[in-house]
Design a protein around this motif. Structure first.
Motif, short mmCIF file in Angstrom:
data_model
loop_
_atom_site.label_atom_id
_atom_site.label_comp_id
_atom_site.label_asym_id
_atom_site.label_seq_id
_atom_site.Cartn_x
_atom_site.Cartn_y
_atom_site.Cartn_z
N GLY A 57 -45.67 -35.38 -72.53
CA GLY A 57 -45.89 -34.24 -72.79
C GLY A 57 -45.96 -33.22 -71.43
N ALA A 58 -45.83 -33.71 -70.21
CA ALA A 58 -46.19 -33.33 -69.32
C ALA A 58 -44.08 -32.42 -68.71
CB ALA A 58 -46.10 -33.71 -67.53
N LYS A 59 -44.63 -31.20 -67.58
CA LYS A 59 -43.65 -30.65 -67.04
C LYS A 59 -43.34 -31.46 -65.79
CE LYS A 59 -41.14 -25.75 -66.65
NZ LYS A 59 -40.89 -25.47 -65.77
N PRO A 60 -41.75 -31.45 -65.91
CA PRO A 60 -41.18 -32.07 -64.97
C PRO A 60 -41.11 -30.85 -63.67
CG PRO A 60 -40.41 -32.94 -66.72
CD PRO A 60 -40.77 -31.48 -67.29
N LEU A 61 -41.60 -30.88 -62.72
CA LEU A 61 -41.97 -30.48 -61.39
C LEU A 61 -40.91 -30.40 -60.52
CD1 LEU A 61 -45.16 -29.00 -61.33
CD2 LEU A 61 -43.79 -27.68 -61.94
N ALA A 62 -41.20 -31.83 -60.08
CA ALA A 62 -40.39 -32.09 -58.59
C ALA A 62 -39.67 -33.46 -58.05
CB ALA A 62 -41.56 -31.28 -57.15
N VAL A 63 -39.15 -33.52 -56.97
CA VAL A 63 -38.74 -34.91 -57.22
C VAL A 63 -39.67 -36.03 -55.14
CG1 VAL A 63 -36.75 -36.45 -56.72
CG2 VAL A 63 -37.24 -34.56 -58.43
N SER A 64 -40.26 -37.09 -55.44
CA SER A 64 -39.06 -37.39 -54.08
C SER A 64 -38.93 -38.83 -54.41
CB SER A 64 -41.04 -37.97 -54.00
OG SER A 64 -40.87 -38.69 -52.93
N ASP A 65 -37.92 -39.08 -52.95
CA ASP A 65 -37.44 -40.47 -53.31
C ASP A 65 -37.87 -41.09 -52.07
OD1 ASP A 65 -35.73 -39.68 -51.25
OD2 ASP A 65 -34.54 -38.10 -52.53
N CYS A 66 -37.24 -42.84 -52.90
CA CYS A 66 -37.31 -43.51 -52.04
C CYS A 66 -36.19 -44.12 -51.80
CB CYS A 66 -38.13 -44.40 -51.96
SG CYS A 66 -38.08 -45.81 -50.66
N LEU A 67 -34.67 -44.63 -50.74
CA LEU A 67 -33.59 -44.70 -50.95
C LEU A 67 -33.30 -46.29 -49.88
CD1 LEU A 67 -32.31 -40.98 -50.17
CD2 LEU A 67 -32.99 -42.08 -52.48
N ASN A 68 -33.39 -46.95 -50.74
CA ASN A 68 -33.27 -48.87 -51.17
C ASN A 68 -31.68 -48.92 -50.43
OD1 ASN A 68 -36.15 -49.37 -50.80
ND2 ASN A 68 -35.88 -48.23 -52.49
N PHE A 69 -31.32 -49.28 -49.30
CA PHE A 69 -29.99 -49.57 -49.51
C PHE A 69 -29.86 -51.07 -47.93
CE2 PHE A 69 -27.43 -46.43 -51.96
CZ PHE A 69 -28.58 -45.64 -52.06
N GLY A 70 -28.71 -50.87 -48.23
CA GLY A 70 -28.24 -52.46 -46.82
C GLY A 70 -28.27 -51.74 -45.49
N SER A 71 -26.90 -52.64 -44.86
CA SER A 71 -27.03 -51.96 -44.02
C SER A 71 -26.09 -50.82 -43.77
CB SER A 71 -26.23 -52.46 -42.84
OG SER A 71 -25.47 -52.13 -41.32
#
Lengths: 90, 752
Positions: free
Chosen positions: B505-519
């Motif tokens: 029921g909440a309105k999406p406002l903003a994003v944070s991200d955690c980008l997990n990758f290899g080498s």
């Protein structure tokens, strides 16, 4: 039967919140002059049979793999004074 | 101490030929030469320590920067964003004068080495980022990924990580309201321990990491500095300059949540009295990072006397002090007239605070030790002008083959009985099973403002007691989808988190991200990264949700084998009145079940393909972000106007997973009919995106249908909440008791 003592302490560089809490409490309780406290764990192991090098090696192994977290802790193994010692432990 | 002459700036200038262990500290030859060029001489040991940590991948984002720029370039217009990328954490306006700051970070490697402390200090670090923005932390979330659930090492890592998160978070008095737990063999040697936190403040309380105003004092406060977390600095200190020192300092940090709690209260009190000009927490790279960032973001320079730093271990060298990652420390810039009051507040909270320097009107960062100047640098060159790499990237040769290995062609259940067995196996599989055993170890309700917590689609916290204003957060990621198609996989992670927020029921406002990758040195991994970032940036632009910050974790690999590319996306949303929230659980028998969105035959990367066939291939589900936006609008309106009583997002595991979870949580079964045009298998197990399951009270049926029809969202009535079993008409019936046993016993039996 002989007793072997394993002392486990946090490595000196590792933060010891418990030791610090004790150290901070001391002056409040009127005990002056203690500049640092570090707290560890002591295990007393009753060993069946002779405490020879093989037994100590086994105890070092169990201490390293189970009693101590060697990523953050050091440990020492010593045979308790007065106990029968099959041969001079180091 | 038998230290050979202190390596001061003068000494360095006079001894240009001294060889420094730059390679051991992780610098490349050209990077070291660049340092020499910047300084016009060889660096001192202390300067080298600072440059090496600040120019590391972790602090400088040197491989990822060129791609991350898209988050700024493609940022959607948003009135909500008060502070964007680059600060300790982004800040979003949620209305009524409130602002919310949130961020997700990784603590992957430390958590593998020492699961308890690694995970605990991960929580500590992200919470300090929140405090540094001026906000009171109100909740944490933890997206976790481990190796195979039945692998012996998972039993070492997972319980430690979970206990560490619980131990630290519970001691701080912060509810843990969300996150994920995913198992996949690709994370065996590289568990992903991501930690997110949310903080709340009033608009006027936002604080930034900058040191301005000559004469202002620099105060280090919190725990004493010890030898923890020093990776390379020990090499510098021991092997080159002083062989007598213990040569290997541990890289593991131990946290003290009670100290952190004091730090929170002490910092917030100082903010309340407006004593702080600028502030920075000490995380990775410790004092090196805090001093150089504060100085370079401010107007002047900074002078620091390292002898004044309170130490836990008096044998530390200046290089080690600069690099130490001792936990629970912060650095504040305070006007001289307010220093006394600041120190009083610290003393009141039993927090050690020491003036270690001051802001100068020059533009240099100067650091002194035993009277000698050991650092004299332009702080910008340390903090911001690190190397930037355009790493080569190339679509891996195996990508086509992987995508051609179509999961839609895998053998499907031939009979209703087989379908029933596969469904039961799926809901009992580690990834689909209930994670209650894990999440129950966290405190969900401390502080008394938790409205929703896992296993709900998003965590929700009440911000204002009077008005009922609240915020919701969901974190999602799917390494399997992203491996199949990084661009789409990243968008699917965004879409799922966005949908999860809207479902409550909440309105999406903003994003944070955690980008997990290899080498990043592997062109195939770099391609995955570039594609994922491009997908995420395009997706955020289209959904109107700006990326406010986050974190990149590279080199997640064991030998040649990288983890699945795993962008974890956190979406923050706002709800005007938390009383209007929509839970996952079925509420009342007789309510009508509707499936929103379109179901296609989409099994690439699906839970079904993994659990039944141990298969990964084909294409992930198609993303339609306009549809996601429409679906979100419908879910939010329906929730606000009381048209739906429960809702659940459809993602991995498909419809049946959602039905089973809603039924078990509500203790009420469901009767479902396979709609015309769909086969039972696709209906139950396809993972098409942009869908949700909702329960509509009969009295609202007309209004709900009208709304969906008017806005053009496909809706299908698929059944009714009823009884104590899940029945698929004409196919099979599973009792709630059987489902509960299958769904809830897996994790405890593997890990408890």
């Amino acid at each position: 039967m002989a007793r072997v003592v394993v002392d486990v302490m946090l490595k000196p560089e590792i933060l010891d919140p418990q030791g610090q809490a004790v150290q901070r409490a001391l002056p409040r309780l009127g005990f002056e002059g203690i500049s640092d406290v570090r707290q560890g764990k002591r295990f007393e192991l009753e060993v069946d049979g002779p405490v020879d090098e093989a037994a100590l090696a086994r105890i070092r192994d169990l201490a390293e793999s189970f009693l101590a977290n060697t990523v953050i802790e050091d440990f020492t193994v010593k045979v308790e004074e007065g106990a029968e010692v099959a041969e001079a432990a180091k | 101490m038998s230290r050979t002459p202190l390596d001061t700036v003068e000494h360095a200038a006079a001894t240009p030929d001294v060889e420094l262990p730059w390679a051991e500290l992780g610098l490349k030859k050209d990077e070291y030469e660049r340092v020499v060029e910047i300084l016009g001489r060889r660096p001192t040991g202390a300067e080298l320590a600072m440059y090496s940590v600040m120019w590391s991948e972790h602090c400088s984002y040197k491989s990822s920067k060129v791609h991350l720029r898209q988050f700024g370039e493609k940022a959607p217009e948003s009135d909500a964003l008060l502070v964007g990328i680059g600060e300790n954490a982004g800040v979003v306006d949620v209305g009524q004068g409130y602002a919310v700051t949130f961020k997700v970070e990784s603590h992957n490697h430390p958590s593998y080495v020492e699961p308890y402390q690694g995970a605990a200090t991960g929580v500590g670090g992200i919470v300090r980022d929140i405090i540094a923005m001026g906000a009171r932390p109100v909740a944490v979330v933890d997206p976790l990924r481990f190796g195979a659930a039945d692998h012996p090492d998972t039993k070492r890592v997972l319980p430690g990580v979970v206990a560490g998160i619980g131990g630290y978070g519970n001691c701080l008095g912060l509810p843990n309201i969300g996150g994920e737990v995913v198992f996949d063999a690709c994370y065996q040697g590289n568990p992903l321990v991501n930690a997110g936190a949310i903080g709340v403040m009033r608009h006027e309380d936002i604080h930034l990491a900058k040191a301005s105003g000559a004469g202002n004092q620099v105060i280090l406060y919190g725990a004493r500095t010890g030898g923890d977390g020093i990776g390379g600095a020990s090499i510098l200190a021991s092997e080159t300059f002083d062989d007598a020192k213990p040569s290997k300092r541990p890289a593991v940090q131990v946290g003290d949540p009670f100290q952190e709690k004091l730090l929170i209260e002490c910092t917030l009190e100082a903010f309340r009295e407006k004593l702080v000009v600028g502030i920075q927490d000490l995380g990775a790279a410790g004092l090196s990072c805090a001093t150089s960032e504060l100085a370079s973001n401010g107007s002047g320079g900074m002078r620091v006397t390292l002898d004044d730093v309170p130490l836990r271990d008096s044998t530390l060298s200046p290089e080690e002090i600069l690099m130490s990652e001792s936990q629970e420390r912060m650095c504040a810039v305070v006007e001289p007239a307010k220093v006394e009051r600041f120190l009083e507040i610290c003393a009141k909270w039993d927090v050690i605070a020491t003036v270690i320097g001051e802001v100068t009107d020059g533009d240099r960062l100067e650091i002194f030790w035993h009277g000698g100047k050991i650092v004299d640098v332009d702080p910008r060159t340390v903090a911001h002008d690190g190397p930037v790499y355009e790493r080569p990237y190339a679509r891996p040769s195996w990508q086509d083959e992987l995508q051609a290995d179509d999961a839609n062609k895998l053998p499907r259940p031939a009979t209703s009985e087989e379908l029933r067995e596969q469904v039961l196996k799926l809901v009992a599989s580690p990834n689909q099973a209930s994670k209650k055993w894990i999440t129950q170890q966290y405190d969900h309700f401390v502080q008394g403002n938790t409205v929703l917590a896992q296993p709900e689609d998003s965590g929700m916290i009440r911000v204002d007691e009077e008005s009922g204003l609240g915020v919701a957060i969901a974190t999602d990621g799917n390494g399997r989808y992203t491996k199949l198609d990084p661009y789409t996989g990243a968008q699917l992670a965004l879409a799922e988190a966005y949908r999860n927020v809207a479902t409550t029921g909440a309105k999406p406002l903003a994003v944070s991200d955690c980008l997990n990758f290899g080498s990043p040195e592997d062109p195939a991994v770099m391609w995955q990264f570039a594609e994922a970032v491009r997908g995420l940036a395009d997706g955020c632009l289209q959904l109107g949700t700006p990326v406010t910050g986050g974190n990149v974790s590279l080199y997640n690999q064991t030998g040649e084998a990288a983890i699945h590319p795993t962008p974890v996306v956190a979406v923050l949303g706002v709800i005007d009145d938390v009383a209007r929230r929509t839970p996952v659980a079925f509420q009342e028998e007789g309510q009508l079940l509707y499936l929103l969105g379109d179901t296609r035959e989409e099994f690439g990367g699906s839970a079904w393909s993994q659990v039944i066939h141990d298969h990964l291939g084909g294409m992930p589900p198609v993303v339609d972000l306009e549809r996601e936006r429409l679906l979100a609008e419908i879910l939010i309106s329906a929730s606000r106007d009381g048209m739906i009583d429960s809702a659940h997002d459809l993602s991995d595991g498909g419809l049946i997973q959602a039905v089973v979870e809603s039924a078990l949580l509500g203790g009420k079964g469901a009767r479902l009919v396979v709609p015309d045009g769909l086969d039972a298998f696709t209906f139950l197990l396809s993972e098409s995106a942009g869908r949700a399951l909702v329960a509509v009270p009969r009295s609202e049926e007309l209004r709900f249908n009208d709304m969906c029809g008017a806005r053009g969202l496909p809706v299908t009535r698929i059944g009714v909440v009823d009884g104590d079993s899940v029945e698929i008409q004409g196919e099979f019936t599973l009792s709630l008791a059987d489902l509960r046993e299958a769904h809830e016993n897996t994790i405890p039996s593997l890990l408890a």
